[in-house]
Design a protein around this motif. Sequence first.
Motif, PDB file in Angstrom:
ATOM      1  N   GLU A  84       0.832  -1.205   0.000  1.00 46.65           N
ATOM      2  CA  GLU A  84       0.000   0.000   0.000  1.00 46.65           C
ATOM      3  C   GLU A  84       0.869   1.260   0.000  1.00 46.65           C
ATOM      4  OE1 GLU A  84      -3.904  -1.597   2.451  1.00 46.65           O
ATOM      5  OE2 GLU A  84      -2.077  -1.087   3.538  1.00 46.65           O
ATOM      6  N   ALA A  85       1.973   1.215   0.738  1.00 46.64           N
ATOM      7  CA  ALA A  85       2.865   2.372   0.797  1.00 46.64           C
ATOM      8  C   ALA A  85       3.577   2.600  -0.531  1.00 46.64           C
ATOM      9  CB  ALA A  85       3.879   2.189   1.923  1.00 46.64           C
ATOM     10  N   VAL A  86       3.972   1.522  -1.198  1.00 47.71           N
ATOM     11  CA  VAL A  86       4.587   1.661  -2.524  1.00 47.71           C
ATOM     12  C   VAL A  86       3.612   2.345  -3.476  1.00 47.71           C
ATOM     13  CG1 VAL A  86       5.411   0.406  -4.555  1.00 47.71           C
ATOM     14  CG2 VAL A  86       6.198  -0.270  -2.279  1.00 47.71           C
ATOM     15  N   LEU A 121       0.380  21.261  28.997  1.00 45.79           N
ATOM     16  CA  LEU A 121       0.164  21.736  27.633  1.00 45.79           C
ATOM     17  C   LEU A 121      -0.082  20.516  26.754  1.00 45.79           C
ATOM     18  CD1 LEU A 121       3.120  24.300  27.434  1.00 45.79           C
ATOM     19  CD2 LEU A 121       0.705  24.814  27.878  1.00 45.79           C
ATOM     20  N   LEU A 122      -1.076  20.595  25.912  1.00 51.36           N
ATOM     21  CA  LEU A 122      -1.469  19.439  25.106  1.00 51.36           C
ATOM     22  C   LEU A 122      -1.467  19.817  23.635  1.00 51.36           C
ATOM     23  CD1 LEU A 122      -2.490  16.478  25.511  1.00 51.36           C
ATOM     24  CD2 LEU A 122      -4.806  17.394  25.326  1.00 51.36           C
ATOM     25  N   GLU A 123      -0.864  18.964  22.806  1.00 53.30           N
ATOM     26  CA  GLU A 123      -0.895  19.142  21.359  1.00 53.30           C
ATOM     27  C   GLU A 123      -1.438  17.866  20.735  1.00 53.30           C
ATOM     28  OE1 GLU A 123       2.838  20.204  19.673  1.00 53.30           O
ATOM     29  OE2 GLU A 123       3.219  21.834  21.098  1.00 53.30           O
ATOM     30  N   GLU A 124      -2.540  17.962  20.026  1.00 52.62           N
ATOM     31  CA  GLU A 124      -3.080  16.808  19.327  1.00 52.62           C
ATOM     32  C   GLU A 124      -2.330  16.616  18.012  1.00 52.62           C
ATOM     33  OE1 GLU A 124      -5.282  14.697  20.383  1.00 52.62           O
ATOM     34  OE2 GLU A 124      -5.946  15.747  22.193  1.00 52.62           O
ATOM     35  N   ALA A 125      -2.174  15.359  17.595  1.00 54.63           N
ATOM     36  CA  ALA A 125      -1.571  15.084  16.291  1.00 54.63           C
ATOM     37  C   ALA A 125      -2.431  15.711  15.198  1.00 54.63           C
ATOM     38  CB  ALA A 125      -1.443  13.583  16.077  1.00 54.63           C
ATOM     39  N   ASP A 126      -1.796  16.105  14.099  1.00 60.69           N
ATOM     40  CA  ASP A 126      -2.536  16.820  13.059  1.00 60.69           C
ATOM     41  C   ASP A 126      -3.395  15.921  12.186  1.00 60.69           C
ATOM     42  OD1 ASP A 126      -0.749  15.538  11.382  1.00 60.69           O
ATOM     43  OD2 ASP A 126       0.317  17.353  10.793  1.00 60.69           O
ATOM     44  N   GLY A 127      -3.314  14.601  12.384  1.00 56.14           N
ATOM     45  CA  GLY A 127      -4.161  13.684  11.634  1.00 56.14           C
ATOM     46  C   GLY A 127      -3.656  13.338  10.248  1.00 56.14           C
ATOM     47  N   SER A 128      -2.466  13.794   9.909  1.00 57.72           N
ATOM     48  CA  SER A 128      -1.919  13.512   8.582  1.00 57.72           C
ATOM     49  C   SER A 128      -1.487  12.055   8.469  1.00 57.72           C
ATOM     50  CB  SER A 128      -0.713  14.409   8.299  1.00 57.72           C
ATOM     51  OG  SER A 128      -1.076  15.761   8.346  1.00 57.72           O
ATOM     52  N   PRO A 129      -1.751  11.411   7.338  1.00 59.00           N
ATOM     53  CA  PRO A 129      -1.268  10.037   7.141  1.00 59.00           C
ATOM     54  C   PRO A 129       0.234  10.026   6.921  1.00 59.00           C
ATOM     55  CG  PRO A 129      -2.294  10.835   5.140  1.00 59.00           C
ATOM     56  CD  PRO A 129      -2.517  11.898   6.186  1.00 59.00           C
ATOM     57  N   GLY A 130       0.816   8.868   7.050  1.00 60.80           N
ATOM     58  CA  GLY A 130       2.265   8.747   6.850  1.00 60.80           C
ATOM     59  C   GLY A 130       2.669   7.292   6.748  1.00 60.80           C
ATOM     60  N   GLY A 131       2.740   6.613   7.920  1.00 66.28           N
ATOM     61  CA  GLY A 131       3.028   5.188   7.959  1.00 66.28           C
ATOM     62  C   GLY A 131       4.293   4.805   7.217  1.00 66.28           C
ATOM     63  N   THR A 132       4.234   3.666   6.544  1.00 71.42           N
ATOM     64  CA  THR A 132       5.384   3.157   5.802  1.00 71.42           C
ATOM     65  C   THR A 132       5.741   4.066   4.641  1.00 71.42           C
ATOM     66  OG1 THR A 132       4.778   0.902   6.465  1.00 71.42           O
ATOM     67  CG2 THR A 132       6.276   1.107   4.610  1.00 71.42           C
TER      68      THR A 132
END
Length: 359
Positions: free
Chosen positions: A42-44, A282-293
């Motif tokens: 899927e990453a390829v 202090l709290l920072e939520e992840a931006d929700g961007s995909p990435g993975g492999t």
Amino acid sequence: MIATHSERIRSAVIGCGRMGAVTSEAMRRFAPPAWMPLSHAEAVLAQPCLELVGVCDIAPEPLAAAAARFSVPAYADYRQLLDALRPKLVTVATRTPERPDVIAASLAAGARALHLEKPLCNSVAQLTQLEALFADPSLACTFGTLRRYMPIYHRARTLASEAYFGGLSQVQVNMGKAPLMWTHPHSIDLLLFLAGDRPVKSVSARFADGSVERHGSRIDGDPVVTSILFEFDDGLSGVIGQTGGCDVVLAGNNGTIAVESDGRRLRIRTSEGSDIYWDRHLLEEADGSPGGTRLALDRLVEGLNGNAAQILADKRAILTGQRLLLACGQSHLAGGAAVDPAQLDPKLVITGRSGNRYA
């Protein structure tokens, strides 16, 4: 210069299980978005500079399913795939015992970029052979320890270097009560990354009673870790225990920085003024961007296009992490005593076996 879409890099996937070709439903359901796309295939497909030209697996059913899903040729023997397709980039998601042979064969067939699942190998002898192969400056490698590539962990490392934090004193990785070869390549690599990949002076490790059998320098099984302590040259310590949650905590003199729940959020605890209690959050939520492999494959593309410094740093991290993994086994054989990871028993083997399956 980055390859264009019309010049896509020929890529092949060897191993069509849950990491090679099929992301598990549990990961799709529960993992933060930063973990997707997770499977190699899927990453390829998600990397515009890469072209998936073939897949390989010794098991007929997953091989047929992957070939049908991705509309590419299927091979039961990786040597035949390498000979027929001559891929420039190879991803390897086999079991560990055969992984060093697949790596060597891929390089002999002309591959110049490898994305490898963890762990890298099972023995000091294999590691020595792989160190020689990795010495080729034109070879780019990345590893299945994906947190190293994710922005939220880079953010944590950057924050830990800022003056208000008071200097990094300890890194603690919480992956639960888990086996060494299956789970803790992730823990060790993440700890190294957040420590700035600085040198490790000694490793002390203890495994759960009865989780392995010893035969001289051979540890048969995948040891369940109860504790690991890494001591760095400059006094920094790294700790892996049995706490769960998939969190990592960076401790400084003036507070803590935690990346929680496998990258869902980042939490900072500090104090106000001269208050000795770290009650300011202090709290920072992840931006929700995909990435993975895909993030690892992006780095391989950069490496193939001339990023020599990144190539060297990535390979050094992979080999160091594997050496520290084996050092844990040597410490266990020494009753949990601290061992120098540069001085490993050349006969040391950790099979990573759980029943009839291997990490």
